[in-house]
Design an enzyme around this catalytic site. Structure first.
Site: not given
Ligand code: NAD
Length: 282
Positions: A51, A56, A81, A114, A236-238, A242, A246
């Site tokens: 996604d 981004y 998006k 979006h 999301k995680s880099v 994790r 996930n």
């Molecule tokens: P998320 O809820 O996936 O949280 C990501 C953060 O949580 C990471 O940066 C990391 O610090 C932490 N994390 C991830 N896995 C973990 C684990 N197993 N243990 C501990 N910490 C962990 O938040 P996000 O990235 O905001 O949302 C996911 C995806 O949703 C985005 O990457 C994007 O693709 C999408 N998104 C869409 C919109 C939209 O407006 N359509 C807005 C925000 C995000």
């Protein structure tokens, strides 16, 4: 890329007949210079759904990773998006071409508006452009993101078509019961963004207690809650460990009581903007 394990991720059939993997990998806030590496790692772990968004700034890295992965393009579901600021028919069409160019793809699996941006342009005219892209065959499925029920209703009334997907913020502190019910009633699949509230729910005592009982992490329990509710998620995680954690969601199940206790954590607390008030253009 080394061979990925056989994936156990369920798929969901959308209202246009396309199928989408219920678990994907999100790349919001992944640095453009790190996106190819992070996406390749996710594909290696087994994710087959990415996604991204023009907003981004990292579509290029996603496209490179898909190409360099050795996987068939058809085996990876990619969403992008329409960026804010292109809410009219002509601008939306050229923004879509730009997204395909940046990804280096000749088609996209899913393209979303979006944000509705109630005070900017017109999302109905924008949706008509989306329908033309869909008719051209260069995007397999079209949908929206951050749409409220009244905005979806306006879209149905004006165009007679129903988006396949509505991607909205959902997590245990924002369960979005009304929007999810409206989506379901109209055959729209809910995609839950920020599924772990960017980490904010991971210390919650209800979630950590369930996690201890089932022998999984708080993130895994929260993601499993989404899957059992039927939503699509893409955490999301880099960090490789994790990204693996996930993805490891298919060897346990939450009880009906667990699901209810997590849902009862709702506080209508957003991590992102309210779509009725958000009109920001990058
Ligand atoms: P998320 O809820 O996936 O949280 C990501 C953060 O949580 C990471 O940066 C990391 O610090 C932490 N994390 C991830 N896995 C973990 C684990 N197993 N243990 C501990 N910490 C962990 O938040 P996000 O990235 O905001 O949302 C996911 C995806 O949703 C985005 O990457 C994007 O693709 C999408 N998104 C869409 C919109 C939209 O407006 N359509 C807005 C925000 C995000």
């Amino acid at each position: 890329m080394t061979a990925a394990p056989t994936t156990t991720v369920p798929t969901i059939t959308l209202n246009d007949g396309a199928t989408i993997p219920q678990l994907g990998f999100g790349v919001y806030q992944v640095d453009p210079t790190d996106t190819k590496r992070a996406t390749l790692a996710a594909l290696e772990v087994g994710y087959r759904h990415i996604d991204t968004a023009e907003m981004y700034g990292n579509e290029q890295g996603v496209g490179e990773a898909v190409r360099d992965s050795g996987l068939d393009r058809a085996d990876v579901f990619v969403t992008s998006k329409l960026n804010n600021g292109f809410h009219d028919r002509t601008d939306a069409a050229s923004a879509f071409e730009r997204t395909l160019d940046t990804l280096g793809f000749d088609y996209l699996d899913l393209f979303l508006i979006h944000w509705p941006l109630p005070a900017v342009g017109d999302f109905v005219e924008t949706w008509k452009a989306m329908e033309e892209m869909h008719a051209s065959g260069r995007v397999k499925t079209i949908g929206v993101s951050n749409f409220q029920p009244h905005q979806l209703q306006r879209l149905f009334d004006a165009t007679g078509t129903v988006p396949a997907v509505n991607q909205i913020e959902v997590h245990p502190y924002l369960t979005q019961d009304d929007v999810r019910a409206f989506n379901t009633k109209h055959g729209i699949v809910t995609e839950a963004w920020s599924p772990i509230a960017q980490g904010k729910v991971l210390g919650d005592p209800v979630i950590t207690a369930i996690a201890a009982r089932v022998g999984k992490s708080a993130a895994q329990v929260t993601l499993r809650w989404h899957l059992q509710r039927g939503d699509v998620v893409f955490p999301k995680s880099v960090t490789r460990s994790r990204v693996e954690e996930n993805f490891d969601l298919f060897d346990f199940e939450l009880t009906t009581d667990d699901l209810a206790r997590i849902s009862a954590l709702n506080r209508d607390e957003r991590t992102g903007p309210n779509p009725d008030e958000f009109n920001w253009i990058p």
